[in-house]
Scaffold this motif. Structure first.
Motif, PDB file in Angstrom:
ATOM      1  N   ARG A   3       0.838  -1.205   0.000  1.00 27.94           N
ATOM      2  CA  ARG A   3       0.000   0.000   0.000  1.00 27.94           C
ATOM      3  C   ARG A   3       0.867   1.246   0.000  1.00 27.94           C
ATOM      4  O   ARG A   3       1.767   1.396   0.825  1.00 27.94           O
ATOM      5  N   LEU A   4       0.558   2.154  -0.896  1.00 27.47           N
ATOM      6  CA  LEU A   4       1.266   3.427  -0.948  1.00 27.47           C
ATOM      7  C   LEU A   4       0.543   4.500  -0.155  1.00 27.47           C
ATOM      8  O   LEU A   4       1.151   5.502   0.233  1.00 27.47           O
ATOM      9  N   LEU A   5      -0.750   4.290   0.081  1.00 27.78           N
ATOM     10  CA  LEU A   5      -1.600   5.240   0.796  1.00 27.78           C
ATOM     11  C   LEU A   5      -2.561   4.445   1.673  1.00 27.78           C
ATOM     12  O   LEU A   5      -2.759   3.241   1.466  1.00 27.78           O
ATOM     13  N   GLY A   8      -3.980   2.016   6.966  1.00 24.75           N
ATOM     14  CA  GLY A   8      -4.877   1.351   7.894  1.00 24.75           C
ATOM     15  C   GLY A   8      -6.228   0.989   7.322  1.00 24.75           C
ATOM     16  O   GLY A   8      -7.110   0.539   8.063  1.00 24.75           O
ATOM     17  N   ASN A   9      -6.418   1.153   6.010  1.00 25.80           N
ATOM     18  CA  ASN A   9      -7.745   0.910   5.431  1.00 25.80           C
ATOM     19  C   ASN A   9      -7.567   0.301   4.044  1.00 25.80           C
ATOM     20  O   ASN A   9      -7.332   1.011   3.060  1.00 25.80           O
ATOM     21  N   SER A  10      -7.692  -1.011   3.971  1.00 20.62           N
ATOM     22  CA  SER A  10      -7.452  -1.708   2.703  1.00 20.62           C
ATOM     23  C   SER A  10      -8.477  -1.330   1.646  1.00 20.62           C
ATOM     24  O   SER A  10      -8.170  -1.306   0.444  1.00 20.62           O
ATOM     25  N   GLN A  11      -9.703  -1.019   2.067  1.00 24.75           N
ATOM     26  CA  GLN A  11     -10.733  -0.676   1.100  1.00 24.75           C
ATOM     27  C   GLN A  11     -10.436   0.673   0.446  1.00 24.75           C
ATOM     28  O   GLN A  11     -10.564   0.832  -0.774  1.00 24.75           O
ATOM     29  N   PHE A  12     -10.029   1.656   1.244  1.00 20.57           N
ATOM     30  CA  PHE A  12      -9.671   2.949   0.667  1.00 20.57           C
ATOM     31  C   PHE A  12      -8.477   2.800  -0.277  1.00 20.57           C
ATOM     32  O   PHE A  12      -8.427   3.444  -1.323  1.00 20.57           O
ATOM     33  N   TRP A  13      -7.506   1.957   0.101  1.00 25.14           N
ATOM     34  CA  TRP A  13      -6.356   1.774  -0.775  1.00 25.14           C
ATOM     35  C   TRP A  13      -6.760   1.102  -2.075  1.00 25.14           C
ATOM     36  O   TRP A  13      -6.357   1.534  -3.172  1.00 25.14           O
ATOM     37  N   LEU A  17      -6.253   2.451  -5.820  1.00 25.14           N
ATOM     38  CA  LEU A  17      -5.560   1.679  -6.849  1.00 25.14           C
ATOM     39  C   LEU A  17      -6.447   1.502  -8.082  1.00 25.14           C
ATOM     40  O   LEU A  17      -5.958   1.542  -9.220  1.00 25.14           O
ATOM     41  N   ARG A  18      -7.712   1.337  -7.856  1.00 22.14           N
ATOM     42  CA  ARG A  18      -8.670   1.195  -8.959  1.00 22.14           C
ATOM     43  C   ARG A  18      -8.640   2.431  -9.860  1.00 22.14           C
ATOM     44  O   ARG A  18      -8.647   2.308 -11.099  1.00 22.14           O
ATOM     45  N   LEU A  34      -3.392  11.020  -6.997  1.00 25.28           N
ATOM     46  CA  LEU A  34      -2.532  11.103  -5.830  1.00 25.28           C
ATOM     47  C   LEU A  34      -2.889  12.290  -4.941  1.00 25.28           C
ATOM     48  O   LEU A  34      -3.053  12.146  -3.718  1.00 25.28           O
ATOM     49  N   THR A  35      -3.036  13.463  -5.523  1.00 24.18           N
ATOM     50  CA  THR A  35      -3.319  14.642  -4.705  1.00 24.18           C
ATOM     51  C   THR A  35      -4.712  14.583  -4.091  1.00 24.18           C
ATOM     52  O   THR A  35      -4.914  15.051  -2.966  1.00 24.18           O
ATOM     53  N   THR A  36      -5.651  13.980  -4.803  1.00 20.64           N
ATOM     54  CA  THR A  36      -6.990  13.799  -4.226  1.00 20.64           C
ATOM     55  C   THR A  36      -6.920  12.866  -3.024  1.00 20.64           C
ATOM     56  O   THR A  36      -7.464  13.161  -1.952  1.00 20.64           O
ATOM     57  N   ALA A  37      -6.250  11.733  -3.189  1.00 20.59           N
ATOM     58  CA  ALA A  37      -6.143  10.756  -2.104  1.00 20.59           C
ATOM     59  C   ALA A  37      -5.440  11.350  -0.891  1.00 20.59           C
ATOM     60  O   ALA A  37      -5.813  11.068   0.261  1.00 20.59           O
ATOM     61  N   GLN A  38      -4.445  12.171  -1.112  1.00 17.93           N
ATOM     62  CA  GLN A  38      -3.703  12.763   0.003  1.00 17.93           C
ATOM     63  C   GLN A  38      -4.554  13.731   0.820  1.00 17.93           C
ATOM     64  O   GLN A  38      -4.258  13.974   1.993  1.00 17.93           O
TER      65      GLN A  38
END
Length: 409
Positions: A3-5, A8-13, A17-18, A34-38
């Motif tokens: 996981r790069l992001l 603690g939450n596999s579903q969000f990751w 990734l999707r 990337l910037t949205t996820a951050q």
């Protein structure tokens, strides 16, 4: 894949990734994802919606500006990305289907995709497929405007995908290789679910039959060289359909699923028959309380039960689990499939581990098992993050399989 992001939450990751994965066919840009996820607060569904909505609104505004300026390619590309970002925005809101944010983001996703579809050459045509007194929404992809029959892929997704997202997960890849492609949403999938409340049904042959009838009316479709492709939960829906509907010349389960119910409830305590009895019982407060605790403690379970109640038309998490039990190709169903079948498997699939091998083992038709590994970057569910690799292997198999079939006269 590490996981790069969202450590603690596999579903969000996985959902991030999707979106990264959809870059391969124009559904995202790396830095936008990337910037949205951050900006997102891990585990916060509202934050997830809000940040993806900000990005989607910005990109769709740029698309409209490009279109108004006559920049059709720029507009098309931005509309595609915005459509995917709106889809992502509403993903975790299904625990409250009446939430207006849910409907608004979904409608904007469809609106943006259809705006992009008009800007392709040839245009991607929205279609309405007759089905039990109503219609199923979908899209027809043509290689050119010549109208000649071509080998054809009929494609649908599974538990939580959309017909629009299929553009990035197989449809455009097919057109690049000379296939006519017909995508659609069936009952339980977003179009029929949002607009008419049509929930999932396990007897998917009764969905595929009308779709094949419709495809047979299209001059671009070669009915003798038509393949059925099911993605994610579609990896059990499409095999179920092919067991009873023998018109497809080939089947792809991407990835394969033999028994969704057993996999979905396999972690519940108790022996199989007793668990099934309790799930199907009229009342079981103790079991209900246990599932409520699971939802509170596990974000993946919380989303799966919330979305399941919405898409299955179930009133409680226990009723969702009971519904899941009906989605399988056990009891001789897989053995009824006669067409050549490709079963795909992801080495690190957190949702359906072991299911592709089970499906493959029960097939008696000509069959191929195609394994994707973590070393290839393709080990995640449905090979998220490795779409170009996955589509190359799937369509190479289709090329080889359908080449042996006679073309339509």
């Amino acid at each position: 894949m590490e996981r790069l992001l969202f450590q603690g939450n596999s579903q969000f990751w996985f959902e991030t990734l999707r979106s990264f994965s959809n870059i391969a066919y124009g559904g995202a840009d790396f830095a936008e994802v990337l910037t949205t996820a951050q900006r997102i607060t891990e585990g916060d569904y509202g934050s997830w919606h809000d940040e993806w909505r900000v990005t989607a609104d910005r990109v769709s505004a740029e698309a409209r500006q490009s279109l108004e300026g006559g920049h059709r390619v720029s507009a098309r590309d931005a509309f595609l990305r915005a459509s995917n970002y709106y889809r992502s925005a509403e993903f975790f809101l299904h625990g409250n289907p009446c939430d207006p944010r849910h409907e608004q983001a979904y409608e904007r996703s469809v609106e943006c995709f259809r705006a992009a579809a008009e800007l392709f050459t040839p245009r991607i045509e929205p279609v309405a497929i007759p089905y039990e007194g109503t219609t199923l929404p979908g899209y027809l992809y043509r290689v050119d405007d010549g109208g000649a029959p071509r080998p054809t892929v009929i494609m649908h997704t599974g538990f939580d995908g959309t017909a629009e997202e299929l553009h990035f997960t197989g449809a455009l890849a097919g057109v690049e290789r000379g296939y006519t492609v017909l995508t659609f949403d069936g009952p339980g999938q977003p179009g029929p679910l949002h607009r008419e409340g049509l929930v999932f049904r396990p007897d998917w042959e009764n969905v595929i039959g009308p779709v094949l009838d419709f495809a047979g009316t299209l001059p671009e479709v070669d009915s003798r060289r038509t393949a059925l492709v099911g993605i994610s939960l579609g990896g059990v829906l499409a095999p179920r359909a092919a067991a009873f509907e023998h018109r497809p010349a080939a089947l792809v389960a991407l990835d394969g699923v033999y028994d969704f119910g057993t996999r979905a409830v396999g972690r519940l305590p108790g022996e199989g028959a007793e668990v099934e009895r309790r799930l199907r019982a009229d009342a079981d407060p103790e079991f209900d309380a246990m599932l409520d605790r699971s939802m509170a403690d596990n974000p993946v379970s919380r989303w799966a039960y919330n979305h399941g109640m919405y898409a299955m038309g179930a009133a409680t998490p226990r009723a969702v689990c009971a519904a899941y039990l009906d989605y399988h190709v056990r009891q001789g169903v897989a053995e009824r499939i006669t067409c050549p079948t490709l079963v795909c498997e992801a080495a690190e699939d957190e949702f359906f581990a072991g299911q592709p091998q089970q499906l493959y083992d029960h097939l008696t038709c000509p069959k191929t098992l195609l394994r994707f590994t973590a070393d290839e970057g393709a080990g995640a569910h449905c090979h998220a993050g490795a779409q170009r690799l996955a589509m190359a292997r799937v369509y190479d198999w289709l090329d080889d399989t359908l080449r042996e079939r006679p073309a339509a006269a």
